[in-house]
Design a protein around this motif. Sequence first.
Motif, PDB file in Angstrom:
ATOM      1  N   SER A  14       0.864  -1.182   0.000  1.00 48.15           N
ATOM      2  CA  SER A  14       0.000   0.000   0.000  1.00 48.15           C
ATOM      3  C   SER A  14       0.902   1.234   0.000  1.00 48.15           C
ATOM      4  O   SER A  14       2.107   1.145   0.288  1.00 48.15           O
ATOM      5  CB  SER A  14      -0.882   0.015   1.248  1.00 48.15           C
ATOM      6  OG  SER A  14      -0.085   0.191   2.407  1.00 48.15           O
ATOM      7  N   GLN A  15       0.319   2.371  -0.304  1.00 46.74           N
ATOM      8  CA  GLN A  15       1.091   3.611  -0.241  1.00 46.74           C
ATOM      9  C   GLN A  15       1.606   3.832   1.180  1.00 46.74           C
ATOM     10  O   GLN A  15       2.749   4.228   1.378  1.00 46.74           O
ATOM     11  CB  GLN A  15       0.247   4.802  -0.672  1.00 46.74           C
ATOM     12  CG  GLN A  15      -0.076   4.825  -2.136  1.00 46.74           C
ATOM     13  CD  GLN A  15      -0.945   5.999  -2.513  1.00 46.74           C
ATOM     14  OE1 GLN A  15      -1.612   6.609  -1.679  1.00 46.74           O
ATOM     15  NE2 GLN A  15      -0.971   6.313  -3.802  1.00 46.74           N
ATOM     16  N   ARG A  16       0.768   3.556   2.150  1.00 46.75           N
ATOM     17  CA  ARG A  16       1.144   3.743   3.555  1.00 46.75           C
ATOM     18  C   ARG A  16       2.314   2.841   3.946  1.00 46.75           C
ATOM     19  O   ARG A  16       3.258   3.268   4.600  1.00 46.75           O
ATOM     20  CB  ARG A  16      -0.059   3.475   4.442  1.00 46.75           C
ATOM     21  CG  ARG A  16       0.216   3.734   5.911  1.00 46.75           C
ATOM     22  CD  ARG A  16      -1.035   3.664   6.711  1.00 46.75           C
ATOM     23  NE  ARG A  16      -1.887   4.768   6.242  1.00 46.75           N
ATOM     24  CZ  ARG A  16      -3.049   5.089   6.740  1.00 46.75           C
ATOM     25  NH1 ARG A  16      -3.539   4.400   7.728  1.00 46.75           N
ATOM     26  NH2 ARG A  16      -3.743   6.092   6.260  1.00 46.75           N
ATOM     27  N   LYS A  17       2.255   1.566   3.530  1.00 48.53           N
ATOM     28  CA  LYS A  17       3.322   0.609   3.869  1.00 48.53           C
ATOM     29  C   LYS A  17       4.637   1.021   3.203  1.00 48.53           C
ATOM     30  O   LYS A  17       5.699   0.985   3.830  1.00 48.53           O
ATOM     31  CB  LYS A  17       2.915  -0.798   3.433  1.00 48.53           C
ATOM     32  CG  LYS A  17       3.952  -1.859   3.725  1.00 48.53           C
ATOM     33  CD  LYS A  17       4.179  -2.075   5.196  1.00 48.53           C
ATOM     34  CE  LYS A  17       5.152  -3.216   5.428  1.00 48.53           C
ATOM     35  NZ  LYS A  17       5.498  -3.369   6.813  1.00 48.53           N
ATOM     36  N   LEU A  18       4.584   1.418   1.939  1.00 49.38           N
ATOM     37  CA  LEU A  18       5.796   1.855   1.242  1.00 49.38           C
ATOM     38  C   LEU A  18       6.390   3.082   1.921  1.00 49.38           C
ATOM     39  O   LEU A  18       7.601   3.168   2.118  1.00 49.38           O
ATOM     40  CB  LEU A  18       5.520   2.143  -0.234  1.00 49.38           C
ATOM     41  CG  LEU A  18       6.689   2.712  -1.024  1.00 49.38           C
ATOM     42  CD1 LEU A  18       7.925   1.829  -0.926  1.00 49.38           C
ATOM     43  CD2 LEU A  18       6.289   2.929  -2.478  1.00 49.38           C
ATOM     44  N   LEU A  25       6.654  10.383   4.442  1.00 48.08           N
ATOM     45  CA  LEU A  25       5.218  10.529   4.640  1.00 48.08           C
ATOM     46  C   LEU A  25       4.446  10.002   3.438  1.00 48.08           C
ATOM     47  O   LEU A  25       4.892  10.144   2.294  1.00 48.08           O
ATOM     48  CB  LEU A  25       4.864  11.997   4.887  1.00 48.08           C
ATOM     49  CG  LEU A  25       5.497  12.631   6.123  1.00 48.08           C
ATOM     50  CD1 LEU A  25       5.175  14.116   6.185  1.00 48.08           C
ATOM     51  CD2 LEU A  25       5.016  11.925   7.380  1.00 48.08           C
ATOM     52  N   GLN A  26       3.286   9.422   3.692  1.00 50.50           N
ATOM     53  CA  GLN A  26       2.460   8.841   2.630  1.00 50.50           C
ATOM     54  C   GLN A  26       2.081   9.845   1.534  1.00 50.50           C
ATOM     55  O   GLN A  26       2.071   9.483   0.363  1.00 50.50           O
ATOM     56  CB  GLN A  26       1.217   8.181   3.248  1.00 50.50           C
ATOM     57  CG  GLN A  26       0.361   7.414   2.270  1.00 50.50           C
ATOM     58  CD  GLN A  26      -0.827   8.220   1.789  1.00 50.50           C
ATOM     59  OE1 GLN A  26      -1.212   9.203   2.406  1.00 50.50           O
ATOM     60  NE2 GLN A  26      -1.394   7.806   0.696  1.00 50.50           N
ATOM     61  N   PRO A  27       1.804  11.123   1.859  1.00 51.62           N
ATOM     62  CA  PRO A  27       1.494  12.068   0.780  1.00 51.62           C
ATOM     63  C   PRO A  27       2.624  12.209  -0.252  1.00 51.62           C
ATOM     64  O   PRO A  27       2.372  12.511  -1.415  1.00 51.62           O
ATOM     65  CB  PRO A  27       1.248  13.389   1.518  1.00 51.62           C
ATOM     66  CG  PRO A  27       0.745  12.962   2.858  1.00 51.62           C
ATOM     67  CD  PRO A  27       1.548  11.718   3.177  1.00 51.62           C
ATOM     68  N   ASN A  28       3.861  11.938   0.164  1.00 52.04           N
ATOM     69  CA  ASN A  28       4.980  11.977  -0.790  1.00 52.04           C
ATOM     70  C   ASN A  28       4.832  10.884  -1.843  1.00 52.04           C
ATOM     71  O   ASN A  28       5.198  11.070  -3.005  1.00 52.04           O
ATOM     72  CB  ASN A  28       6.324  11.818  -0.081  1.00 52.04           C
ATOM     73  CG  ASN A  28       6.673  13.006   0.774  1.00 52.04           C
ATOM     74  OD1 ASN A  28       6.020  14.036   0.743  1.00 52.04           O
ATOM     75  ND2 ASN A  28       7.708  12.870   1.571  1.00 52.04           N
ATOM     76  N   ILE A  29       4.295   9.732  -1.445  1.00 46.59           N
ATOM     77  CA  ILE A  29       4.073   8.635  -2.385  1.00 46.59           C
ATOM     78  C   ILE A  29       3.003   9.046  -3.399  1.00 46.59           C
ATOM     79  O   ILE A  29       3.144   8.818  -4.597  1.00 46.59           O
ATOM     80  CB  ILE A  29       3.650   7.337  -1.653  1.00 46.59           C
ATOM     81  CG1 ILE A  29       4.714   6.908  -0.637  1.00 46.59           C
ATOM     82  CG2 ILE A  29       3.341   6.226  -2.649  1.00 46.59           C
ATOM     83  CD1 ILE A  29       6.052   6.526  -1.215  1.00 46.59           C
ATOM     84  N   VAL A  30       1.940   9.680  -2.914  1.00 42.86           N
ATOM     85  CA  VAL A  30       0.864  10.154  -3.793  1.00 42.86           C
ATOM     86  C   VAL A  30       1.430  11.097  -4.858  1.00 42.86           C
ATOM     87  O   VAL A  30       1.160  10.948  -6.051  1.00 42.86           O
ATOM     88  CB  VAL A  30      -0.255  10.860  -2.993  1.00 42.86           C
ATOM     89  CG1 VAL A  30      -1.274  11.502  -3.919  1.00 42.86           C
ATOM     90  CG2 VAL A  30      -0.922   9.889  -2.045  1.00 42.86           C
ATOM     91  N   VAL A  31       2.229  12.046  -4.421  1.00 40.91           N
ATOM     92  CA  VAL A  31       2.832  13.025  -5.346  1.00 40.91           C
ATOM     93  C   VAL A  31       3.717  12.321  -6.368  1.00 40.91           C
ATOM     94  O   VAL A  31       3.635  12.591  -7.568  1.00 40.91           O
ATOM     95  CB  VAL A  31       3.631  14.096  -4.567  1.00 40.91           C
ATOM     96  CG1 VAL A  31       4.463  14.951  -5.498  1.00 40.91           C
ATOM     97  CG2 VAL A  31       2.681  14.957  -3.752  1.00 40.91           C
ATOM     98  N   MET A  32       4.536  11.391  -5.909  1.00 39.28           N
ATOM     99  CA  MET A  32       5.434  10.681  -6.821  1.00 39.28           C
ATOM    100  C   MET A  32       4.654   9.841  -7.834  1.00 39.28           C
ATOM    101  O   MET A  32       5.026   9.755  -8.996  1.00 39.28           O
ATOM    102  CB  MET A  32       6.373   9.767  -6.038  1.00 39.28           C
ATOM    103  CG  MET A  32       7.380  10.482  -5.183  1.00 39.28           C
ATOM    104  SD  MET A  32       8.841  10.957  -6.070  1.00 39.28           S
ATOM    105  CE  MET A  32       9.411   9.410  -6.678  1.00 39.28           C
ATOM    106  N   GLU A  33       3.569   9.220  -7.383  1.00 42.78           N
ATOM    107  CA  GLU A  33       2.785   8.389  -8.293  1.00 42.78           C
ATOM    108  C   GLU A  33       2.069   9.216  -9.351  1.00 42.78           C
ATOM    109  O   GLU A  33       1.714   8.706 -10.401  1.00 42.78           O
ATOM    110  CB  GLU A  33       1.796   7.517  -7.518  1.00 42.78           C
ATOM    111  CG  GLU A  33       2.499   6.387  -6.796  1.00 42.78           C
ATOM    112  CD  GLU A  33       1.563   5.371  -6.190  1.00 42.78           C
ATOM    113  OE1 GLU A  33       0.326   5.566  -6.208  1.00 42.78           O
ATOM    114  OE2 GLU A  33       2.073   4.343  -5.689  1.00 42.78           O
ATOM    115  N   ARG A  34       1.892  10.472  -9.088  1.00 44.18           N
ATOM    116  CA  ARG A  34       1.304  11.384 -10.084  1.00 44.18           C
ATOM    117  C   ARG A  34       2.388  11.980 -10.986  1.00 44.18           C
ATOM    118  O   ARG A  34       2.096  12.827 -11.823  1.00 44.18           O
ATOM    119  CB  ARG A  34       0.553  12.503  -9.381  1.00 44.18           C
ATOM    120  CG  ARG A  34      -0.681  12.028  -8.681  1.00 44.18           C
ATOM    121  CD  ARG A  34      -1.408  13.172  -8.030  1.00 44.18           C
ATOM    122  NE  ARG A  34      -2.577  12.670  -7.316  1.00 44.18           N
ATOM    123  CZ  ARG A  34      -3.162  13.296  -6.327  1.00 44.18           C
ATOM    124  NH1 ARG A  34      -2.703  14.462  -5.906  1.00 44.18           N
ATOM    125  NH2 ARG A  34      -4.210  12.776  -5.738  1.00 44.18           N
TER     126      ARG A  34
END
Length: 69
Positions: A14-18, A25-34
């Motif tokens: 999950s984004q949280r687990k990664l 922080l999980q929001p960094n994963i969201v930004v990177m995935e976009r």
Amino acid sequence: MKSLREIRTELGLSQRKLAKLAGILQPNIVVMERNNLQGTTIGTVSRIAKAIGCTAVIKDDAVFFEKTV
């Protein structure tokens, strides 16, 4: 080369687990995935790559990941 989302889902993370594995922080994963690199540091990219056992490649203003052999 694959996107962060492709690699993450292949690994069953999950984004949280990664985010936890990478120490970010999980929001960094969201930004990177976009593929929005604005404000993303090389350190963040490096931590993610290390957490998923990949090498990061920046191409055409996007980050891709390749499995490390």
